[in-house]
Motif scaffolding. Sequence first.
Motif, PDB file in Angstrom:
ATOM      1  N   ILE A 144       0.848  -1.188   0.000  1.00 50.24           N
ATOM      2  CA  ILE A 144       0.000   0.000   0.000  1.00 50.24           C
ATOM      3  C   ILE A 144       0.889   1.245   0.000  1.00 50.24           C
ATOM      4  O   ILE A 144       2.018   1.217   0.494  1.00 50.24           O
ATOM      5  CB  ILE A 144      -0.974   0.043   1.202  1.00 50.24           C
ATOM      6  N   VAL A 145       0.361   2.334  -0.583  1.00 51.28           N
ATOM      7  CA  VAL A 145       1.058   3.619  -0.621  1.00 51.28           C
ATOM      8  C   VAL A 145       0.179   4.628   0.090  1.00 51.28           C
ATOM      9  O   VAL A 145      -1.011   4.775  -0.224  1.00 51.28           O
ATOM     10  CB  VAL A 145       1.323   4.084  -2.062  1.00 51.28           C
ATOM     11  N   THR A 146       0.755   5.346   1.070  1.00 51.98           N
ATOM     12  CA  THR A 146      -0.001   6.325   1.840  1.00 51.98           C
ATOM     13  C   THR A 146       0.668   7.695   1.753  1.00 51.98           C
ATOM     14  O   THR A 146       1.847   7.817   1.418  1.00 51.98           O
ATOM     15  CB  THR A 146      -0.119   5.903   3.318  1.00 51.98           C
ATOM     16  N   LEU A 147      -0.116   8.733   2.081  1.00 53.26           N
ATOM     17  CA  LEU A 147       0.343  10.109   1.953  1.00 53.26           C
ATOM     18  C   LEU A 147      -0.163  10.893   3.154  1.00 53.26           C
ATOM     19  O   LEU A 147      -1.327  10.761   3.545  1.00 53.26           O
ATOM     20  CB  LEU A 147      -0.210  10.715   0.656  1.00 53.26           C
ATOM     21  N   THR A 148       0.702  11.712   3.741  1.00 55.96           N
ATOM     22  CA  THR A 148       0.296  12.527   4.875  1.00 55.96           C
ATOM     23  C   THR A 148      -0.641  13.641   4.438  1.00 55.96           C
ATOM     24  O   THR A 148      -0.729  13.980   3.262  1.00 55.96           O
ATOM     25  CB  THR A 148       1.527  13.135   5.565  1.00 55.96           C
ATOM     26  N   ARG A 149      -1.347  14.245   5.396  1.00 56.25           N
ATOM     27  CA  ARG A 149      -2.307  15.305   5.074  1.00 56.25           C
ATOM     28  C   ARG A 149      -1.611  16.480   4.395  1.00 56.25           C
ATOM     29  O   ARG A 149      -2.161  17.072   3.452  1.00 56.25           O
ATOM     30  CB  ARG A 149      -3.013  15.773   6.355  1.00 56.25           C
ATOM     31  N   ASP A 150      -0.391  16.834   4.836  1.00 57.65           N
ATOM     32  CA  ASP A 150       0.297  17.951   4.190  1.00 57.65           C
ATOM     33  C   ASP A 150       0.968  17.557   2.880  1.00 57.65           C
ATOM     34  O   ASP A 150       1.529  18.403   2.184  1.00 57.65           O
ATOM     35  CB  ASP A 150       1.324  18.587   5.133  1.00 57.65           C
ATOM     36  N   GLN A 151       0.921  16.269   2.542  1.00 50.66           N
ATOM     37  CA  GLN A 151       1.408  15.705   1.270  1.00 50.66           C
ATOM     38  C   GLN A 151       2.911  15.881   1.069  1.00 50.66           C
ATOM     39  O   GLN A 151       3.409  15.815  -0.046  1.00 50.66           O
ATOM     40  CB  GLN A 151       0.624  16.294   0.089  1.00 50.66           C
ATOM     41  N   ARG A 152       3.633  16.049   2.169  1.00 48.48           N
ATOM     42  CA  ARG A 152       5.085  16.175   2.091  1.00 48.48           C
ATOM     43  C   ARG A 152       5.796  14.854   2.346  1.00 48.48           C
ATOM     44  O   ARG A 152       7.019  14.779   2.207  1.00 48.48           O
ATOM     45  CB  ARG A 152       5.575  17.231   3.087  1.00 48.48           C
ATOM     46  N   THR A 153       5.046  13.827   2.732  1.00 43.04           N
ATOM     47  CA  THR A 153       5.646  12.514   2.986  1.00 43.04           C
ATOM     48  C   THR A 153       4.771  11.429   2.377  1.00 43.04           C
ATOM     49  O   THR A 153       3.563  11.376   2.653  1.00 43.04           O
ATOM     50  CB  THR A 153       5.804  12.259   4.497  1.00 43.04           C
ATOM     51  N   MET A 154       5.379  10.579   1.551  1.00 44.92           N
ATOM     52  CA  MET A 154       4.695   9.423   0.973  1.00 44.92           C
ATOM     53  C   MET A 154       5.415   8.170   1.449  1.00 44.92           C
ATOM     54  O   MET A 154       6.651   8.118   1.468  1.00 44.92           O
ATOM     55  CB  MET A 154       4.695   9.488  -0.551  1.00 44.92           C
ATOM     56  N   ARG A 155       4.641   7.160   1.825  1.00 45.77           N
ATOM     57  CA  ARG A 155       5.237   5.936   2.352  1.00 45.77           C
ATOM     58  C   ARG A 155       4.723   4.714   1.598  1.00 45.77           C
ATOM     59  O   ARG A 155       3.539   4.637   1.259  1.00 45.77           O
ATOM     60  CB  ARG A 155       4.927   5.781   3.846  1.00 45.77           C
ATOM     61  N   LEU A 156       5.618   3.781   1.364  1.00 41.33           N
ATOM     62  CA  LEU A 156       5.291   2.495   0.753  1.00 41.33           C
ATOM     63  C   LEU A 156       5.471   1.413   1.806  1.00 41.33           C
ATOM     64  O   LEU A 156       6.537   1.316   2.428  1.00 41.33           O
ATOM     65  CB  LEU A 156       6.197   2.228  -0.456  1.00 41.33           C
ATOM     66  N   PHE A 157       4.436   0.607   2.002  1.00 44.11           N
ATOM     67  CA  PHE A 157       4.475  -0.474   2.982  1.00 44.11           C
ATOM     68  C   PHE A 157       4.224  -1.817   2.304  1.00 44.11           C
ATOM     69  O   PHE A 157       3.398  -1.915   1.385  1.00 44.11           O
ATOM     70  CB  PHE A 157       3.381  -0.294   4.043  1.00 44.11           C
ATOM     71  N   ASP A 158       4.912  -2.838   2.763  1.00 43.70           N
ATOM     72  CA  ASP A 158       4.537  -4.215   2.479  1.00 43.70           C
ATOM     73  C   ASP A 158       3.637  -4.690   3.602  1.00 43.70           C
ATOM     74  O   ASP A 158       3.902  -4.413   4.788  1.00 43.70           O
ATOM     75  CB  ASP A 158       5.769  -5.116   2.381  1.00 43.70           C
ATOM     76  N   VAL A 159       2.563  -5.398   3.262  1.00 42.57           N
ATOM     77  CA  VAL A 159       1.564  -5.819   4.243  1.00 42.57           C
ATOM     78  C   VAL A 159       1.490  -7.344   4.270  1.00 42.57           C
ATOM     79  O   VAL A 159       1.468  -7.991   3.212  1.00 42.57           O
ATOM     80  CB  VAL A 159       0.180  -5.231   3.900  1.00 42.57           C
ATOM     81  N   ALA A 160       1.448  -7.911   5.458  1.00 45.57           N
ATOM     82  CA  ALA A 160       1.218  -9.346   5.629  1.00 45.57           C
ATOM     83  C   ALA A 160      -0.290  -9.581   5.674  1.00 45.57           C
ATOM     84  O   ALA A 160      -0.947  -9.181   6.643  1.00 45.57           O
ATOM     85  CB  ALA A 160       1.865  -9.844   6.920  1.00 45.57           C
ATOM     86  N   PRO A 161      -0.880 -10.174   4.641  1.00 44.13           N
ATOM     87  CA  PRO A 161      -2.338 -10.301   4.586  1.00 44.13           C
ATOM     88  C   PRO A 161      -2.928 -11.084   5.758  1.00 44.13           C
ATOM     89  O   PRO A 161      -4.063 -10.796   6.179  1.00 44.13           O
ATOM     90  CB  PRO A 161      -2.583 -11.028   3.263  1.00 44.13           C
ATOM     91  N   ALA A 162      -2.190 -12.038   6.287  1.00 42.41           N
ATOM     92  CA  ALA A 162      -2.744 -12.883   7.348  1.00 42.41           C
ATOM     93  C   ALA A 162      -2.903 -12.127   8.661  1.00 42.41           C
ATOM     94  O   ALA A 162      -3.798 -12.425   9.461  1.00 42.41           O
ATOM     95  CB  ALA A 162      -1.858 -14.106   7.556  1.00 42.41           C
ATOM     96  N   THR A 163      -2.040 -11.115   8.909  1.00 37.39           N
ATOM     97  CA  THR A 163      -2.068 -10.404  10.182  1.00 37.39           C
ATOM     98  C   THR A 163      -2.399  -8.926  10.041  1.00 37.39           C
ATOM     99  O   THR A 163      -2.771  -8.275  11.011  1.00 37.39           O
ATOM    100  CB  THR A 163      -0.710 -10.529  10.884  1.00 37.39           C
ATOM    101  N   GLY A 164      -2.213  -8.369   8.845  1.00 38.54           N
ATOM    102  CA  GLY A 164      -2.401  -6.940   8.643  1.00 38.54           C
ATOM    103  C   GLY A 164      -1.194  -6.115   9.037  1.00 38.54           C
ATOM    104  O   GLY A 164      -1.207  -4.889   8.892  1.00 38.54           O
TER     105      GLY A 164
END
Length: 686
Positions: A272-292
């Motif tokens: 998943i790719v997320t973005l902060t409210r001020d849009q100055r930081t974007m993060r990419l995460f790997d997610v374990a589907p079994a645990t979240g």
Amino acid sequence: MSESFPRLHARTRRFSLGVPRGFTIAPGGDRVVFLRTKGGSDPVTCLWEYDVLSGTERLIADPRVLAADEENLPPEERARRERSREQAGGIVGYSTDAAVTTAAFALAGGLYVVELATRHVRRLKTAGPVIDPRMSPTGVHVGYVSGGAFHIQDLEDEVDHTLARPEGPGVAYGLAEFVAAEELDRMRGYWWSPAGDALLVERYDESGVCTWHVADPANPARPPAEQRYPAAGTPNAEVELFVLTLDGGRVPVPFDDEYLVNAVWDAHGLSIVTLTRDQRTMRLFDVAPATGASTLVREDTDPAWVDVVTGIPGHLSDGSLVWVATAEGGRRLFVGDRPVTPPGLQVREVLDVDGETVLFRAGGEPTEIALWAYRKGQIALVSPTESGVYNGHTAGGTLVVTGQTLDSEGSVARVLHNGKPCGHIASHAERPGLDLRVSLIRAGERDLSTAVILPSGHVPGSARLPVLMDPYGGPHAQRVLAASGAYLTSQWFADQGFAVVVADGRGTPGRGPEFERAILHDLATPVLEDQIDALHGAAAQFPDDLDLSRVGIRGWSFGGYLAALAVLRRPDVFHAAVAGAPVTDWRLYDTCYTERYLGHPDEGHYEASSLFADADKLERPLLLIHGLADDNVVAAHTLRLSSALLAAGRPHSVLPLSGVTHMTPQEVVAENLLLLQVEFLKKALS
């Protein structure tokens, strides 16, 4: 008697009908599934298949045969089409299984599945009107949304299963919330696992978002439509993610940032790719589907904002990450942690990742967008060498290249297999019948990309013509491109007796991050300065053709804002303006777009970009046009500016469009809008 351009322009939905689009290539590269209407004025989109080896095409599904009634679309589907700027009707979207043997689509709220080989179409019974059906990769199930609930249906026994129901008003599962669809280019709210045994599903709750009412004053008996609109500085919808399994399991996937930009679930896992409210930081995460549980893979920061680029993340067959980020002053393609494109080649989007190949759009010259492919450490141009604007898709050794140039009339879809041309997918688009007289130049102190369009019968130097500036001028959109379709309306205006100038100033894409970020905290000053700079630069290169004592400006949306801004702040340069659907007060526009450039309203950057304080400066003719059903730039923008002008005693004209949205799709409205603008401008500049 031949049909007038305004009528043809309206009837053909800006010449978009009949153009092939929505391509899906089978894994073996032997077939291409696509969407297209049967003719250039036919608004009903059908599903087709193209055989790569024989060069023949087949009609797979025709909505007219299925007798679907599109007059009563679900409101969520109407909203989805508005967000995607969909011009046509019929089958406007579809999905397939991984093998591209079965396709699912929604039609007039019904759920349809078609076997591509046999063309056998069946309608499935559903719990209610269907939104965004998507096939599982295995072709066993199809997911869909109805009434805010998320469903899957087994295609063998046609048993419907509800995996998630909304817990209250304002809650929906499986759909993208307003700002994701309108501003982040994310039109979907759920993603199948590769094995087809689970899904990542968005849940949004917009009960805390401001409620606005969009009324139709021309029909006072109709109740106003309620809309949850997240205006700048106010709460957004609350977004959550869950992994839902087919047996009813539910695993939350927590994240802390304000925006969900994208999600990908491929053979290398869930990201998943997320973005902060001020849009100055974007993060990419790997997610374990079994645990979240999630693991941070990459974090990008920028003191202004981080760019949202479509098509990422992706993975090569060995699992290497495909990403786009700013580095050394350019927007560059990354494979792993290494940039593989030069800083001067601005990457626009990633189109496909197929094995070891990455297909992406990029350009060095701002007016050109080419197709490039990365493979085994090398990049190569795969679109024609002729200057133009190109798009495409690839899979299984087949490449579909669509595009147009300044010299071509309309878009061409070429099909190549293993690098060799093997045919075209026909376009049925109408011909505009205009003789384009477009000159692309660099103008002004900043060498701005500028187009000068003269009347088709004009002899250079024979007369100085009134000038019409025809910009968009804001982020996300370019007007100056090496493509004939970009100038059809501008050429028609030129043929009415104007020298039309189109310029892309600071803030527009194509020249790299620094050029785009020049509008940070000020959406007015740089863009207006650059329109004036381009105007004077164009006049210096066409001194005997442009009359700077008669300059008008027209625009829609941000272009409408820019047009009104021009006559309010620089009446010495601009002598008349047509402002269509203008943003007049940025506090009334949405969070994601507005806060990216101006920050939170409490930070104090909004007044300088608002038009209200300039109302008493109006001394030139101004025509304001607004659709009263516009749910993007609501009509309050124009009505409040009109009230401010009236309070200041400044005469102006307002044209309200009953029942019209931001797109103005109605034929009669679209046709007459062009004619009325010409009449207004001719009178104002005479």
